[in-house]
Design an enzyme around this catalytic site. Structure first.
Site, PDB file in Angstrom:
ATOM      1  N   HIS A  47       1.006  -1.172  -0.143  1.00  0.00           N
ATOM      2  CA  HIS A  47       0.136  -0.073  -0.002  1.00  0.00           C
ATOM      3  C   HIS A  47       0.831   1.114   0.058  1.00  0.00           C
ATOM      4  O   HIS A  47       1.761   1.358   0.964  1.00  0.00           O
ATOM      5  CB  HIS A  47      -0.762  -0.120   1.313  1.00  0.00           C
ATOM      6  CG  HIS A  47      -1.757   1.087   1.151  1.00  0.00           C
ATOM      7  ND1 HIS A  47      -1.935   2.050   2.282  1.00  0.00           N
ATOM      8  CD2 HIS A  47      -3.015   1.653   0.410  1.00  0.00           C
ATOM      9  CE1 HIS A  47      -2.960   2.887   2.182  1.00  0.00           C
ATOM     10  NE2 HIS A  47      -3.509   2.465   0.982  1.00  0.00           N
ATOM     11  N   ARG A  48       0.672   2.200  -0.910  1.00  0.00           N
ATOM     12  CA  ARG A  48       1.610   3.385  -1.359  1.00  0.00           C
ATOM     13  C   ARG A  48       2.859   2.858  -1.097  1.00  0.00           C
ATOM     14  O   ARG A  48       3.874   3.621  -0.633  1.00  0.00           O
ATOM     15  CB  ARG A  48       1.258   4.519  -0.298  1.00  0.00           C
ATOM     16  CG  ARG A  48      -0.130   4.742  -0.011  1.00  0.00           C
ATOM     17  CD  ARG A  48      -0.541   6.012   1.031  1.00  0.00           C
ATOM     18  NE  ARG A  48      -1.829   5.839   1.510  1.00  0.00           N
ATOM     19  CZ  ARG A  48      -2.466   6.526   2.510  1.00  0.00           C
ATOM     20  NH1 ARG A  48      -1.597   7.394   3.249  1.00  0.00           N
ATOM     21  NH2 ARG A  48      -3.698   6.505   2.644  1.00  0.00           N
TER      22      ARG A  48
ATOM     23  N   ASP B  99      -1.385   6.240  -5.579  1.00  0.00           N
ATOM     24  CA  ASP B  99      -2.440   7.428  -5.831  1.00  0.00           C
ATOM     25  C   ASP B  99      -2.240   8.458  -6.667  1.00  0.00           C
ATOM     26  O   ASP B  99      -0.792   8.619  -6.609  1.00  0.00           O
ATOM     27  CB  ASP B  99      -2.867   7.860  -4.491  1.00  0.00           C
ATOM     28  CG  ASP B  99      -3.062   6.819  -3.365  1.00  0.00           C
ATOM     29  OD1 ASP B  99      -4.070   6.321  -3.602  1.00  0.00           O
ATOM     30  OD2 ASP B  99      -2.074   6.712  -2.166  1.00  0.00           O
TER      31      ASP B  99
ATOM     32  N   HIS C 239      -0.771  10.946  -2.345  1.00  0.00           N
ATOM     33  CA  HIS C 239      -1.925  10.542  -1.718  1.00  0.00           C
ATOM     34  C   HIS C 239      -3.230  11.658  -1.439  1.00  0.00           C
ATOM     35  O   HIS C 239      -4.219  11.658  -1.998  1.00  0.00           O
ATOM     36  CB  HIS C 239      -2.002   9.865  -0.314  1.00  0.00           C
ATOM     37  CG  HIS C 239      -3.340   9.336   0.273  1.00  0.00           C
ATOM     38  ND1 HIS C 239      -4.067  10.043   1.069  1.00  0.00           N
ATOM     39  CD2 HIS C 239      -4.133   8.236   0.066  1.00  0.00           C
ATOM     40  CE1 HIS C 239      -5.149   9.767   1.454  1.00  0.00           C
ATOM     41  NE2 HIS C 239      -4.943   8.356   0.811  1.00  0.00           N
TER      42      HIS C 239
ATOM     43  N   LYS D 141      -7.371   9.421  -7.712  1.00  0.00           N
ATOM     44  CA  LYS D 141      -7.681  10.310  -6.708  1.00  0.00           C
ATOM     45  C   LYS D 141      -8.658  11.352  -7.150  1.00  0.00           C
ATOM     46  O   LYS D 141      -8.384  12.521  -6.939  1.00  0.00           O
ATOM     47  CB  LYS D 141      -6.643  10.786  -5.529  1.00  0.00           C
ATOM     48  CG  LYS D 141      -6.013   9.661  -4.843  1.00  0.00           C
ATOM     49  CD  LYS D 141      -7.110   9.720  -3.616  1.00  0.00           C
ATOM     50  CE  LYS D 141      -6.364   8.502  -2.670  1.00  0.00           C
ATOM     51  NZ  LYS D 141      -7.568   8.138  -1.779  1.00  0.00           N
TER      52      LYS D 141
ATOM     53  N   ASP E  30       0.347  -1.803   4.219  1.00  0.00           N
ATOM     54  CA  ASP E  30       1.583  -0.763   4.353  1.00  0.00           C
ATOM     55  C   ASP E  30       2.928  -1.872   5.028  1.00  0.00           C
ATOM     56  O   ASP E  30       3.734  -1.167   4.825  1.00  0.00           O
ATOM     57  CB  ASP E  30       1.261  -0.052   5.707  1.00  0.00           C
ATOM     58  CG  ASP E  30       0.352   1.129   5.369  1.00  0.00           C
ATOM     59  OD1 ASP E  30       0.188   1.507   4.312  1.00  0.00           O
ATOM     60  OD2 ASP E  30      -0.244   1.626   6.454  1.00  0.00           O
TER      61      ASP E  30
HETATM   62  O1  G3P Z   1      -6.625   1.421  -2.410  1.00  0.00           O
HETATM   63  C1  G3P Z   1      -6.682   1.154  -1.386  1.00  0.00           C
HETATM   64  C2  G3P Z   1      -6.770   2.318  -0.330  1.00  0.00           C
HETATM   65  O2  G3P Z   1      -5.448   2.900  -0.572  1.00  0.00           O
HETATM   66  C3  G3P Z   1      -7.788   3.143  -0.510  1.00  0.00           C
HETATM   67  O3  G3P Z   1      -7.672   4.427   0.555  1.00  0.00           O
HETATM   68  O4  G3P Z   1      -7.022   6.543   1.522  1.00  0.00           O
HETATM   69  O5  G3P Z   1      -5.436   4.789   1.349  1.00  0.00           O
HETATM   70  O6  G3P Z   1      -6.115   5.630  -0.568  1.00  0.00           O
HETATM   71  P1  G3P Z   1      -6.371   5.172   0.619  1.00  0.00           P
HETATM   72 CA    CA Z   2      -4.771   4.809  -2.157  1.00  0.00          CA
END
Ligand code: G3P
Ligand code: CA
Length: 244
Positions: free
Chosen positions: A7-8, A36, A49, A113, A231
């Site tokens: 994630h990211r 993102d 993000h 986004k 993460d």
């Molecule tokens: O794509 C899953 C997750 O990243 C969505 O929420 O706020 O972390 O971008 P957020």
């Molecule tokens: Ca995301």
């Protein structure tokens, strides 16, 4: 098979949404990365993000009010001071170029986004880059803006779309099918084993976010979720190995 998405990148241990973070996730053995995307003032897709620069960089104000040249010069090390010299906001182009040259054919989940700011033309710009690097088969587009995902499919039906959501949608697999999406990306709190089973019966993949708790990771492997976002891809990989 339950795929692990950084994630990211590897946001738990590296500055989120930077090349350092994406490279770490892949080095650890993640099956994919999540990132993102927003548009700069000069309409270039940039990887960050928030709508604003304030939380994760030494800049301030909206991403949409700065040119890509200005954005890539910012320090994006955020709370990871040790990466101050190298952590920058990448252009989407830079990430895709690296991904296309990589020996590992990992998946790239590009989250558009555009749920707060509309960013006219974002879908087309992202899709053009994906095609430029011939990554159609390795990219999943996702968004909380489901109309944007329908538009993406109209622009390029070959690239998978996924619908993000945070609340208790009724039969989300039916809804996803109507929107032409191949997957749902729900907030973990809303996910039950039954949802995964019913989605599978309806040919819809389920990849919950953001799963950092070990018990939840165990649960998703047991339920044979199609994947999840974390993460801490390193932790998820260890658990996956331990239950094989
Ligand atoms: O794509 C899953 C997750 O990243 C969505 O929420 O706020 O972390 O971008 P957020
Ligand atoms: Ca995301």
């Amino acid at each position: 098979m339950t795929l692990i998405f950084g994630h990211r990148g590897a946001a738990g241990t590296r500055p989120e949404n930077t090349m350092i973070s994406f490279k770490e996730a892949i080095r650890l053995g993640a099956d994919g990365i999540e990132l993102d995307v927003h548009l700069s003032k000069d309409h270039i897709p940039v990887v960050i993000h928030d709508e604003t620069l304030d939380r994760t960089t030494n800049g301030s104000g909206f991403v949409k009010d700065y040119s890509a040249d200005e954005i890539v010069r910012l320090d994006a090390s955020w709370k990871f001071e040790e990466y101050k010299e190298e952590a920058r906001i990448p252009l989407l182009k830079e990430v895709l170029e690296w991904a296309s040259a990589s020996a590992e054919p990992f998946i790239i989940n590009i989250e558009l986004k555009n749920n707060m700011i509309e960013y006219s033309g974002l879908e087309e710009k992202v899709i053009n880059l994906v095609k430029q690097f011939e990554l159609d088969e390795r990219v999943i587009l996702s968004s909380f803006n489901h109309s944007s995902m329908v538009l993406a499919l109209k622009t390029e039906p070959r690239i998978e779309t996924a619908l993000l959501y945070t609340d208790g949608i009724y039969k989300p697999y039916d809804y996803a099918r109507r929107a032409g999406a191949r997957a749902i990306h729900p907030l973990m709190r809303t996910v039950k084993n039954e949802l995964i089973d019913l989605s599978r019966e309806n040919s819809i993949s389920v990849r919950p976010f953001t799963v950092n708790d070990e018990k939840e990771m165990h649960m998703l492997f047991e339920w044979e979720s199609d994947g999840f976002f974390t993460d801490y891809p390193g932790k998820a990989i260890e658990i996956k190995k331990s239950i094989k």
